[in-house]
Scaffold this motif. Sequence first.
Motif, PDB file in Angstrom:
ATOM      1  N   THR A 277       7.026 -10.345   8.603  1.00 12.74           N
ATOM      2  CA  THR A 277       6.530 -11.448   7.779  1.00 12.74           C
ATOM      3  C   THR A 277       6.278 -12.700   8.621  1.00 12.74           C
ATOM      4  OG1 THR A 277       8.810 -12.076   7.206  1.00 12.74           O
ATOM      5  CG2 THR A 277       7.670 -10.581   5.715  1.00 12.74           C
ATOM      6  N   SER A 278       7.032 -12.864   9.709  1.00 17.75           N
ATOM      7  CA  SER A 278       6.767 -13.970  10.632  1.00 17.75           C
ATOM      8  C   SER A 278       5.401 -13.815  11.267  1.00 17.75           C
ATOM      9  CB  SER A 278       7.845 -14.023  11.711  1.00 17.75           C
ATOM     10  OG  SER A 278       9.135 -14.123  11.173  1.00 17.75           O
ATOM     11  N   ILE A 339      10.105 -20.231  -0.319  1.00 16.41           N
ATOM     12  CA  ILE A 339      10.571 -18.920   0.151  1.00 16.41           C
ATOM     13  C   ILE A 339      11.361 -19.032   1.457  1.00 16.41           C
ATOM     14  CG2 ILE A 339       8.745 -17.612  -0.976  1.00 16.41           C
ATOM     15  CD1 ILE A 339       7.228 -17.599   1.659  1.00 16.41           C
ATOM     16  N   ASP A 342      14.571 -16.939   1.270  1.00 15.92           N
ATOM     17  CA  ASP A 342      14.446 -15.561   0.809  1.00 15.92           C
ATOM     18  C   ASP A 342      14.759 -14.615   1.967  1.00 15.92           C
ATOM     19  OD1 ASP A 342      12.609 -12.981   0.424  1.00 15.92           O
ATOM     20  OD2 ASP A 342      13.052 -13.819  -1.553  1.00 15.92           O
ATOM     21  N   PHE A 345      11.200 -12.822   3.039  1.00 10.08           N
ATOM     22  CA  PHE A 345      10.056 -13.668   3.384  1.00 10.08           C
ATOM     23  C   PHE A 345      10.447 -14.947   4.122  1.00 10.08           C
ATOM     24  CE2 PHE A 345       8.601 -11.145  -0.250  1.00 10.08           C
ATOM     25  CZ  PHE A 345       7.445 -10.608   0.285  1.00 10.08           C
ATOM     26  N   GLN A 346      11.681 -15.019   4.599  1.00  5.31           N
ATOM     27  CA  GLN A 346      12.094 -16.207   5.347  1.00  5.31           C
ATOM     28  C   GLN A 346      11.248 -16.377   6.605  1.00  5.31           C
ATOM     29  OE1 GLN A 346      15.889 -16.195   7.488  1.00  5.31           O
ATOM     30  NE2 GLN A 346      16.363 -18.190   6.609  1.00  5.31           N
ATOM     31  N   LEU A 348       8.182 -15.559   7.104  1.00  7.95           N
ATOM     32  CA  LEU A 348       6.878 -16.105   6.724  1.00  7.95           C
ATOM     33  C   LEU A 348       6.957 -17.608   6.510  1.00  7.95           C
ATOM     34  CD1 LEU A 348       3.933 -15.793   5.757  1.00  7.95           C
ATOM     35  CD2 LEU A 348       4.832 -15.204   3.488  1.00  7.95           C
TER      36      LEU A 348
END
Length: 380
Positions: A277-278, A339, A342, A345-346, A348
Amino acid sequence: MVEVPPGPPVLSTIVAEIYGDDYDKQIDIANQAKKLISETPDVVDVDWYVEEEQKKISFEIDKTKAMLYGVTPAHIVQTMQMALGSPVISSMYDPKSIQAVGIVLRLNDHQKTSVNDLKSIPVVNQQGKIIPVGDLITIKENKQDVNIYRKNQKRVVYVVADMAGDLESPVYAILDISEKLKSIDLPKGYTLQESFYEQPKDESNFTLKWDGEWQITYEVFRDLGIAFAVVIFVIYLLIVGWFQNFKVPVIMMTAIPLSLIGIVAGHWLMGAYFTATSMIGFIALAGVMVRNSVLLIDFVNIRLRDGIPLKESILEAGAVRTTPILLTAGAVAIGAVVILFDPIFQGLAISLIGGTIASTVLTLIVVPLLYYMIEKRNYK
């Protein structure tokens, strides 16, 4: 939660797959690899998918004896199945139950714990005479067949393990184990190859392929990397088409690597790992950050067409365009706060917030400076 479960569809966090042309030798190599893996720091729950040999007892019916005693083989089989199992012979009515409650017929455990107990199970012949099963059968002992695992039609031995401690990523453990694989004792004339990406095409030699979370990580970042390259190429073509220049888009796109500074710093400050997600956040920022560069350079070109000198045009662009650039960046960063904590999704959120802040600040300085250094020869 006792521990973080492994990622999507994998047998375990760390999986070593051993391929070769001799199954017994594969098991031997897997056993040595299992020992190396268990000795690696932060690696726990080491196991393998090799079944121990189990004794199998076969009751073979002597059909001649059975017919002499007046017992059919099918009757013997049915009697043994009822004795060893728990068949439902009838049902009872329970007003509190929606479905009928089954009545189960079964022997006590102490009546079927040994071969002698099973031999003494009675069978009734056609004349009503009771005969022990042991008089009608022959007992043979052999080995139970074990499962041999295959993956994509290739015979494989699995060794699995999990991670514990500060380092959750299996990559560090795999690199540590990889250095010790040379100590594995191999049959004469064979070598042990190591694969990180795909199954071996030739099984004439032995191969250890790393799977598990590492395989998923590799495939995800490979696909995202390809997607990122396509995004960069398309953005470059769009800017070239608009500005009719091949050098200016390169200057504008310097905002993309600048965002990586904030992304790395953000993950370090939050103590978070760089996840898939990053990477998605990094790709998403490419368009946003290039937009800031377009706002600056487009305004500079407008002022140059008005006859304003290059240096003054760049300074004026910074003064005028800073507000909309900061508003855009603020909207992205504030929206990502939702988020930030989260568990999935952290990464992101950190990429969007850290990358936006760093890229925005540096873009206002670096992009105009680079544009001035390259274009000042054309505007003396």
